[in-house]
Design a protein around this motif. Structure first.
Motif, PDB file in Angstrom:
ATOM      1  N   HIS A  29     -41.105  -6.594   4.654  1.00 16.51           N
ATOM      2  CA  HIS A  29     -40.324  -6.619   3.424  1.00 16.51           C
ATOM      3  C   HIS A  29     -41.011  -5.853   2.288  1.00 16.51           C
ATOM      4  O   HIS A  29     -40.567  -5.915   1.142  1.00 16.51           O
ATOM      5  N   ALA A  30     -42.105  -5.154   2.615  1.00 16.11           N
ATOM      6  CA  ALA A  30     -42.805  -4.356   1.605  1.00 16.11           C
ATOM      7  C   ALA A  30     -41.878  -3.242   1.121  1.00 16.11           C
ATOM      8  O   ALA A  30     -41.037  -2.741   1.869  1.00 16.11           O
ATOM      9  N   GLY A  31     -42.026  -2.862  -0.130  1.00 17.52           N
ATOM     10  CA  GLY A  31     -41.222  -1.779  -0.687  1.00 17.52           C
ATOM     11  C   GLY A  31     -39.859  -2.203  -1.182  1.00 17.52           C
ATOM     12  O   GLY A  31     -39.067  -1.361  -1.603  1.00 17.52           O
ATOM     13  N   CYS A  32     -39.576  -3.492  -1.141  1.00 16.21           N
ATOM     14  CA  CYS A  32     -38.266  -4.009  -1.586  1.00 16.21           C
ATOM     15  C   CYS A  32     -38.325  -4.627  -2.979  1.00 16.21           C
ATOM     16  O   CYS A  32     -37.375  -5.267  -3.406  1.00 16.21           O
ATOM     17  N   ARG A  33     -39.463  -4.476  -3.651  1.00 16.22           N
ATOM     18  CA  ARG A  33     -39.691  -5.000  -5.008  1.00 16.22           C
ATOM     19  C   ARG A  33     -39.737  -6.527  -5.056  1.00 16.22           C
ATOM     20  O   ARG A  33     -39.528  -7.137  -6.093  1.00 16.22           O
ATOM     21  N   ILE A  34     -40.023  -7.142  -3.922  1.00 17.90           N
ATOM     22  CA  ILE A  34     -40.141  -8.600  -3.878  1.00 17.90           C
ATOM     23  C   ILE A  34     -41.381  -9.048  -4.645  1.00 17.90           C
ATOM     24  O   ILE A  34     -41.336 -10.022  -5.399  1.00 17.90           O
ATOM     25  N   GLY A  35     -42.498  -8.335  -4.487  1.00 16.83           N
ATOM     26  CA  GLY A  35     -43.715  -8.679  -5.229  1.00 16.83           C
ATOM     27  C   GLY A  35     -43.489  -8.595  -6.723  1.00 16.83           C
ATOM     28  O   GLY A  35     -43.882  -9.487  -7.475  1.00 16.83           O
ATOM     29  N   ALA A  36     -42.838  -7.531  -7.172  1.00 19.86           N
ATOM     30  CA  ALA A  36     -42.536  -7.377  -8.598  1.00 19.86           C
ATOM     31  C   ALA A  36     -41.653  -8.521  -9.088  1.00 19.86           C
ATOM     32  O   ALA A  36     -41.863  -9.061 -10.176  1.00 19.86           O
ATOM     33  N   ALA A  37     -40.674  -8.902  -8.277  1.00 20.04           N
ATOM     34  CA  ALA A  37     -39.784 -10.003  -8.668  1.00 20.04           C
ATOM     35  C   ALA A  37     -40.539 -11.327  -8.722  1.00 20.04           C
ATOM     36  O   ALA A  37     -40.273 -12.154  -9.604  1.00 20.04           O
ATOM     37  N   LEU A  38     -41.475 -11.533  -7.808  1.00 22.36           N
ATOM     38  CA  LEU A  38     -42.297 -12.754  -7.852  1.00 22.36           C
ATOM     39  C   LEU A  38     -43.136 -12.793  -9.133  1.00 22.36           C
ATOM     40  O   LEU A  38     -43.258 -13.844  -9.770  1.00 22.36           O
ATOM     41  N   ILE A  39     -43.698 -11.655  -9.514  1.00 23.75           N
ATOM     42  CA  ILE A  39     -44.463 -11.586 -10.775  1.00 23.75           C
ATOM     43  C   ILE A  39     -43.545 -11.933 -11.941  1.00 23.75           C
ATOM     44  O   ILE A  39     -43.938 -12.669 -12.859  1.00 23.75           O
ATOM     45  N   GLU A  40     -42.312 -11.430 -11.928  1.00 24.86           N
ATOM     46  CA  GLU A  40     -41.373 -11.742 -13.013  1.00 24.86           C
ATOM     47  C   GLU A  40     -41.023 -13.219 -13.036  1.00 24.86           C
ATOM     48  O   GLU A  40     -40.815 -13.801 -14.109  1.00 24.86           O
ATOM     49  N   GLN A  41     -40.966 -13.853 -11.876  1.00 28.32           N
ATOM     50  CA  GLN A  41     -40.727 -15.300 -11.821  1.00 28.32           C
ATOM     51  C   GLN A  41     -41.866 -16.043 -12.536  1.00 28.32           C
ATOM     52  O   GLN A  41     -41.622 -16.977 -13.303  1.00 28.32           O
ATOM     53  N   VAL A  42     -43.098 -15.623 -12.279  1.00 24.95           N
ATOM     54  CA  VAL A  42     -44.256 -16.266 -12.930  1.00 24.95           C
ATOM     55  C   VAL A  42     -44.244 -15.960 -14.428  1.00 24.95           C
ATOM     56  O   VAL A  42     -44.541 -16.838 -15.244  1.00 24.95           O
ATOM     57  N   ALA A  43     -43.897 -14.736 -14.796  1.00 22.91           N
ATOM     58  CA  ALA A  43     -43.833 -14.385 -16.221  1.00 22.91           C
ATOM     59  C   ALA A  43     -42.819 -15.268 -16.943  1.00 22.91           C
ATOM     60  O   ALA A  43     -43.092 -15.774 -18.042  1.00 22.91           O
ATOM     61  N   GLN A  44     -41.668 -15.483 -16.326  1.00 19.84           N
ATOM     62  CA  GLN A  44     -40.657 -16.341 -16.948  1.00 19.84           C
ATOM     63  C   GLN A  44     -41.148 -17.782 -17.032  1.00 19.84           C
ATOM     64  O   GLN A  44     -40.939 -18.467 -18.037  1.00 19.84           O
ATOM     65  N   HIS A  45     -41.818 -18.242 -15.992  1.00 18.21           N
ATOM     66  CA  HIS A  45     -42.400 -19.587 -16.002  1.00 18.21           C
ATOM     67  C   HIS A  45     -43.414 -19.709 -17.144  1.00 18.21           C
ATOM     68  O   HIS A  45     -43.438 -20.722 -17.858  1.00 18.21           O
ATOM     69  N   ALA A  46     -44.229 -18.681 -17.336  1.00 23.68           N
ATOM     70  CA  ALA A  46     -45.203 -18.687 -18.433  1.00 23.68           C
ATOM     71  C   ALA A  46     -44.494 -18.746 -19.777  1.00 23.68           C
ATOM     72  O   ALA A  46     -44.860 -19.558 -20.647  1.00 23.68           O
ATOM     73  N   LEU A  47     -43.495 -17.910 -19.957  1.00 21.49           N
ATOM     74  CA  LEU A  47     -42.768 -17.891 -21.226  1.00 21.49           C
ATOM     75  C   LEU A  47     -42.095 -19.233 -21.500  1.00 21.49           C
ATOM     76  O   LEU A  47     -42.096 -19.708 -22.637  1.00 21.49           O
ATOM     77  N   ASP A  48     -41.547 -19.858 -20.453  1.00 20.83           N
ATOM     78  CA  ASP A  48     -40.929 -21.171 -20.609  1.00 20.83           C
ATOM     79  C   ASP A  48     -41.937 -22.207 -21.096  1.00 20.83           C
ATOM     80  O   ASP A  48     -41.554 -23.172 -21.765  1.00 20.83           O
ATOM     81  N   ARG A  49     -43.204 -22.008 -20.749  1.00 20.85           N
ATOM     82  CA  ARG A  49     -44.279 -22.922 -21.164  1.00 20.85           C
ATOM     83  C   ARG A  49     -44.991 -22.428 -22.418  1.00 20.85           C
ATOM     84  O   ARG A  49     -46.031 -22.961 -22.791  1.00 20.85           O
ATOM     85  N   GLN A  50     -44.464 -21.387 -23.031  1.00 24.23           N
ATOM     86  CA  GLN A  50     -45.020 -20.775 -24.239  1.00 24.23           C
ATOM     87  C   GLN A  50     -46.436 -20.243 -24.014  1.00 24.23           C
ATOM     88  O   GLN A  50     -47.284 -20.298 -24.899  1.00 24.23           O
ATOM     89  N   LEU A  51     -46.667 -19.706 -22.829  1.00 28.83           N
ATOM     90  CA  LEU A  51     -47.940 -19.063 -22.506  1.00 28.83           C
ATOM     91  C   LEU A  51     -47.783 -17.569 -22.727  1.00 28.83           C
ATOM     92  O   LEU A  51     -46.696 -17.015 -22.549  1.00 28.83           O
ATOM     93  N   THR A  52     -48.859 -16.897 -23.122  1.00 29.86           N
ATOM     94  CA  THR A  52     -48.741 -15.532 -23.632  1.00 29.86           C
ATOM     95  C   THR A  52     -49.268 -14.437 -22.708  1.00 29.86           C
ATOM     96  O   THR A  52     -49.125 -13.261 -23.035  1.00 29.86           O
ATOM     97  N   GLN A  53     -49.881 -14.803 -21.591  1.00 29.80           N
ATOM     98  CA  GLN A  53     -50.470 -13.777 -20.731  1.00 29.80           C
ATOM     99  C   GLN A  53     -50.401 -14.164 -19.264  1.00 29.80           C
ATOM    100  O   GLN A  53     -50.398 -15.344 -18.932  1.00 29.80           O
ATOM    101  N   LEU A  54     -50.416 -13.123 -18.435  1.00 23.29           N
ATOM    102  CA  LEU A  54     -50.692 -13.266 -17.015  1.00 23.29           C
ATOM    103  C   LEU A  54     -52.022 -12.575 -16.771  1.00 23.29           C
ATOM    104  O   LEU A  54     -52.276 -11.501 -17.326  1.00 23.29           O
ATOM    105  N   ILE A  55     -52.866 -13.185 -15.965  1.00 20.04           N
ATOM    106  CA  ILE A  55     -54.194 -12.656 -15.645  1.00 20.04           C
ATOM    107  C   ILE A  55     -54.323 -12.655 -14.131  1.00 20.04           C
ATOM    108  O   ILE A  55     -53.799 -13.547 -13.455  1.00 20.04           O
ATOM    109  N   LEU A  56     -55.059 -11.681 -13.601  1.00 20.24           N
ATOM    110  CA  LEU A  56     -55.370 -11.675 -12.175  1.00 20.24           C
ATOM    111  C   LEU A  56     -56.643 -10.878 -11.938  1.00 20.24           C
ATOM    112  O   LEU A  56     -57.136 -10.189 -12.825  1.00 20.24           O
TER     113      LEU A  56
END
Length: 179
Positions: free
Chosen positions: A97-124
């Protein structure tokens, strides 16, 4: 190849634990192609760790509705909420499933989860030169954190990586600020 509309995202359930471990193991095999055989040869996470992260709602899975019944889970992101940010611990997608932008979408899921919790950054933390690591994350809006700018928590994490045998000279911490 899955269609974008066939992949959905949800918090992992207890029944996802073995699939998450299988995805991690299969995705790790790619590292042999770039000389990181230690990752490719590593066993998957302990089942107890996966179960604990699932119970804490700190894993999101990608589910492909078009895949056969045994392969519906095709990727996951595991993360750790911190006081002002979320640390992304692991992101894996099946090579089928590589190349289907699934990884990018998973990152966006975490970003939205962070924003919902009023968190300001993603770190890795990731490998600097592996094409599907730092170069990929840069395309997703992450930028390198200079070693001099690491806070105490990230220095502690770097030291833990070294203790586990990771070559931190080949790795980089990265951050993405959230609006």
């Amino acid at each position: 190849m899955p269609s974008a509309s066939s992949v959905t995202f949800r918090f992992a359930a207890p029944s996802d634990a073995n699939a998450i471990r299988a995805i991690e193991f299969e995705a790790g095999q790619r590292f042999a192609s770039v000389g990181l055989t230690g990752i490719a040869d590593a066993p998957p996470m302990d089942i107890e760790r996966v179960e604990n992260k699932i119970a804490a709602r700190e894993i999101i899975v990608a589910v492909d509705a078009d895949a056969d019944a045994d392969a519906t889970r095709v990727g996951f992101v595991m993360f750790e909420p911190q006081p002002t940010r979320i640390y992304i611990q692991e992101l894996d997608v099946l090579t089928s499933h590589a190349g289907c932008r699934i990884g990018a979408a998973l990152i966006e899921q975490v970003a939205q989860h962070a924003l919902d919790r009023q968190l300001t950054q993603l770190i890795l933390s990731t490998y600097r030169e592996v094409p599907w690591n730092a170069p990929y994350y840069r395309r997703l809006g992450f930028r390198d954190i200079e070693p001099a700018d690491l806070d105490a928590h990230l220095i502690e994490r770097r030291d833990a990586h070294i203790a586990r045998g990771l070559d931190e000279s080949k790795r980089v911490f990265m951050r993405r600020d959230l609006a």
